[in-house]
Design a protein around this motif. Structure first.
Motif, PDB file in Angstrom:
ATOM      1  N   LEU A 109      -1.288  33.363  32.100  1.00 50.75           N
ATOM      2  CA  LEU A 109      -0.630  34.101  31.042  1.00 50.75           C
ATOM      3  C   LEU A 109      -0.646  35.645  31.355  1.00 50.75           C
ATOM      4  O   LEU A 109       0.777  36.207  31.101  1.00 50.75           O
ATOM      5  N   THR A 113       3.063  37.170  32.437  1.00 49.33           N
ATOM      6  CA  THR A 113       3.600  38.148  31.789  1.00 49.33           C
ATOM      7  C   THR A 113       3.998  39.326  32.313  1.00 49.33           C
ATOM      8  O   THR A 113       4.945  39.916  32.230  1.00 49.33           O
ATOM      9  N   ILE A 148       5.429  36.126  26.851  1.00 47.62           N
ATOM     10  CA  ILE A 148       4.037  35.509  26.312  1.00 47.62           C
ATOM     11  C   ILE A 148       4.188  34.286  25.447  1.00 47.62           C
ATOM     12  O   ILE A 148       3.861  33.199  25.768  1.00 47.62           O
TER      13      ILE A 148
END
Length: 167
Positions: A109, A113, A148
């Motif tokens: 993540l 991102t 996200i």
């Protein structure tokens, strides 16, 4: 799904089609859309190279459906950024998957991102005309939120899909 290139090509085509659908779900009416989730998912399920192809084509489909608002050369740079993002994302996924690490999702993540939003946007800011640079940089929060969402959705789906379909 190891070493079955036909299945991988068919799944890649399916992910590109899903990316096209996501490309038509625009955020704030611009060229930001939900087209990258299939690239992230493809990088995990099929491998980094397949994910890179899906990510690049997915972005180009979004740019096409938006009328190339930042010009074809700029969107080509973004497509390369998407490919690199998916490539790195896929390699990190494979590295942590092999170690059966519990931090895999968090690392994916964060890295996904950062690559997909601020780093890519910063790179793009060098290829847009000077008068557009501030506007491009101002898009980072929206791009970050979209990244996200796309990554979280891909992480949820990869866990829900039977392991026989994952590389």
């Amino acid at each position: 799904m190891k070493d079955n290139k036909t299945k991988k090509l068919v799944m890649m085509a399916m992910f590109i089609a899903i990316s096209f659908i996501g490309a038509n779900i625009k955020i704030f009416g611009g060229s930001i859309a939900f087209d990258s989730m299939p690239g992230f998912l493809g990088a995990m399920m099929l491998g980094p190279v397949y994910g890179a192809i899906i990510g690049a084509i997915g972005h180009l489909l979004t740019a096409i459906t938006s009328g190339f608002p930042l010009t074809i050369p700029v969107h080509s740079v973004i497509a390369v950024n998407m490919a690199v993002t998916m490539l790195v994302f896929g390699y990190i996924y494979n590295y942590f998957k092999a170690k059966k690490s519990k931090v895999t999702d968090i690392v994916l993540l964060i890295v996904g991102t950062l690559l997909n939003a601020p780093i890519s946007t910063y790179i793009v800011s060098f290829v847009v005309p000077a008068e557009m640079k501030a506007g491009i940089i101002a898009m980072i929060p929206i791009l970050t939120a979209a990244a996200i969402f796309n990554i979280l959705l891909a992480l949820i789906l990869v866990k829900a899909i039977p392991t026989k379909y994952v590389e």
